[in-house]
Design a protein around this motif. Structure first.
Motif, PDB file in Angstrom:
ATOM      1  N   GLY A  79      19.231  25.880 -17.746  1.00  0.00           N
ATOM      2  CA  GLY A  79      19.731  27.112 -18.318  1.00  0.00           C
ATOM      3  C   GLY A  79      19.969  27.045 -19.811  1.00  0.00           C
ATOM      4  O   GLY A  79      19.840  28.034 -20.514  1.00  0.00           O
ATOM      5  N   ASP A  80      20.327  25.879 -20.329  1.00  0.00           N
ATOM      6  CA  ASP A  80      20.626  25.748 -21.748  1.00  0.00           C
ATOM      7  C   ASP A  80      19.854  24.564 -22.317  1.00  0.00           C
ATOM      8  O   ASP A  80      20.305  23.424 -22.255  1.00  0.00           O
ATOM      9  CB  ASP A  80      22.131  25.556 -21.952  1.00  0.00           C
ATOM     10  CG  ASP A  80      22.500  25.476 -23.427  1.00  0.00           C
ATOM     11  OD1 ASP A  80      21.677  25.901 -24.250  1.00  0.00           O
ATOM     12  OD2 ASP A  80      23.603  24.990 -23.741  1.00  0.00           O
ATOM     13  N   ILE A  81      18.674  24.834 -22.843  1.00  0.00           N
ATOM     14  CA  ILE A  81      17.840  23.750 -23.362  1.00  0.00           C
ATOM     15  C   ILE A  81      18.013  23.563 -24.861  1.00  0.00           C
ATOM     16  O   ILE A  81      17.472  22.619 -25.437  1.00  0.00           O
ATOM     17  CB  ILE A  81      16.351  23.991 -23.035  1.00  0.00           C
ATOM     18  CG1 ILE A  81      15.878  25.324 -23.632  1.00  0.00           C
ATOM     19  CG2 ILE A  81      16.124  23.980 -21.533  1.00  0.00           C
ATOM     20  CD1 ILE A  81      14.396  25.604 -23.414  1.00  0.00           C
ATOM     21  N   GLY A  82      18.763  24.473 -25.495  1.00  0.00           N
ATOM     22  CA  GLY A  82      19.013  24.322 -26.930  1.00  0.00           C
ATOM     23  C   GLY A  82      17.760  24.526 -27.759  1.00  0.00           C
ATOM     24  O   GLY A  82      16.771  25.117 -27.316  1.00  0.00           O
ATOM     25  N   ASP A  83      17.781  24.004 -28.972  1.00  0.00           N
ATOM     26  CA  ASP A  83      16.641  24.112 -29.877  1.00  0.00           C
ATOM     27  C   ASP A  83      15.628  23.023 -29.560  1.00  0.00           C
ATOM     28  O   ASP A  83      15.933  21.836 -29.631  1.00  0.00           O
ATOM     29  CB  ASP A  83      17.098  23.986 -31.335  1.00  0.00           C
ATOM     30  CG  ASP A  83      17.987  25.144 -31.750  1.00  0.00           C
ATOM     31  OD1 ASP A  83      17.782  26.249 -31.207  1.00  0.00           O
ATOM     32  OD2 ASP A  83      18.878  24.933 -32.599  1.00  0.00           O
ATOM     33  N   LEU A  84      14.429  23.432 -29.210  1.00  0.00           N
ATOM     34  CA  LEU A  84      13.386  22.463 -28.890  1.00  0.00           C
ATOM     35  C   LEU A  84      12.800  21.888 -30.168  1.00  0.00           C
ATOM     36  O   LEU A  84      12.549  22.623 -31.129  1.00  0.00           O
ATOM     37  CB  LEU A  84      12.276  23.126 -28.079  1.00  0.00           C
ATOM     38  CG  LEU A  84      12.656  23.584 -26.671  1.00  0.00           C
ATOM     39  CD1 LEU A  84      11.490  24.332 -26.035  1.00  0.00           C
ATOM     40  CD2 LEU A  84      13.061  22.409 -25.804  1.00  0.00           C
ATOM     41  N   PRO A  85      12.586  20.576 -30.220  1.00  0.00           N
ATOM     42  CA  PRO A  85      11.991  19.981 -31.419  1.00  0.00           C
ATOM     43  C   PRO A  85      10.523  20.368 -31.554  1.00  0.00           C
ATOM     44  O   PRO A  85       9.847  20.650 -30.561  1.00  0.00           O
ATOM     45  CB  PRO A  85      12.143  18.479 -31.171  1.00  0.00           C
ATOM     46  CG  PRO A  85      12.166  18.345 -29.682  1.00  0.00           C
ATOM     47  CD  PRO A  85      12.873  19.565 -29.175  1.00  0.00           C
TER      48      PRO A  85
END
Length: 249
Positions: A79-85
């Protein structure tokens, strides 16, 4: 139709690998299970159509479970993957980038092609997709030609011609090694990401001791694809043959 609340499983400690379950059912969901005691049988619960014809075999290793459900892994952090590199490298689209997506019907081959095409569309790039699914619904070979480019004028044909694939993304190594796929590859250009988990072919139903020739299939792929650093996926059972570097200039 209502999903029957009964599942059939095979106890590998009792199974002797006779193959009578395959003879009775003619079902591709009865798959080989390689153990230290030899080849046994297992039922692929994700493809089982629950007609229960395999139980007609003369075998005490079958177990039926009424009312039980398959245990599912808990989704961790989806649900919360944040900022993907950003990826370490990405292909240049100065010229068309050709991706051959292959696998067995039911494993999401056409979905992968659709996702790549939509991603290109969202980024304002050009894409053309040719799905060659033939008669496959589940269990048959499926191949998609995906062509990506910076400009629409560069992609005028959806088919990848011989020896011009930049990437082969295959959910099944037998489909990857098939003539329709392997002829698209060129060892100095094509990178492969191949799932080496065994998906039995139809001949296994007729021959309980069928030799899948995994070593020969791997040799064909290693010869046709670029030699790059090998890596493996953390999930089990799929494994990758290679990583995805930028295409050669």
């Amino acid at each position: 139709m209502e999903d029957p609340a009964r599942r059939v499983l095979i106890n590998p400690a009792v199974c002797e690998g006779c193959g009578d379950c395959s003879v009775q059912s003619n079902c591709i969901s009865v798959e080989p299970l390689e153990t230290e005691m030899g080849r046994k049988r297992t039922i692929n619960q994700s493809t089982c159509n629950k007609d229960y014809s395999c139980v007609k075999g003369f075998c005490p290793s079958f177990v039926t479970v009424d009312g039980g459900k398959m245990r599912k892994r808990a989704a961790a952090g989806v649900g919360d993957i944040g900022d993907l590199p950003e990826p370490a490298s990405r292909p240049s689209l100065d010229r068309p980038y050709n991706v051959a997506v292959g696998g067995v019907g039911g494993t999401g081959v056409l979905t992968i092609g659709a996702l790549l095409g939509m991603a290109a569309h969202i980024e304002g790039k050009a894409s053309m997709i040719l799905d060659m699914s033939g008669l496959a619904q589940k269990g048959g070979a499926v191949l998609s030609h995906v062509r990506l480019s910076e400009h629409t004028a560069d992609v005028t044909c959806s088919r990848i011609v011989t020896g011009t694939a930049d990437l082969v993304l295959a959910a099944d190594e037998v489909v990857a090694a098939a003539k329709e796929t392997i002829t698209l590859c060129e060892s100095g250009r094509t990178t492969g990401v191949i799932n080496t988990h065994l998906i039995p072919i139809a001949d296994f139903i007729l021959n309980r001791d069928f030799n899948f020739q995994a070593r020969n299939v791997n040799h064909v792929l290693e010869t046709a694809l670029r030699r790059t650093l090998r890596s493996s996926i953390s999930q089990s059972p799929p494994k990758c043959c290679s990583a995805i570097p930028s295409p050669p200039t």
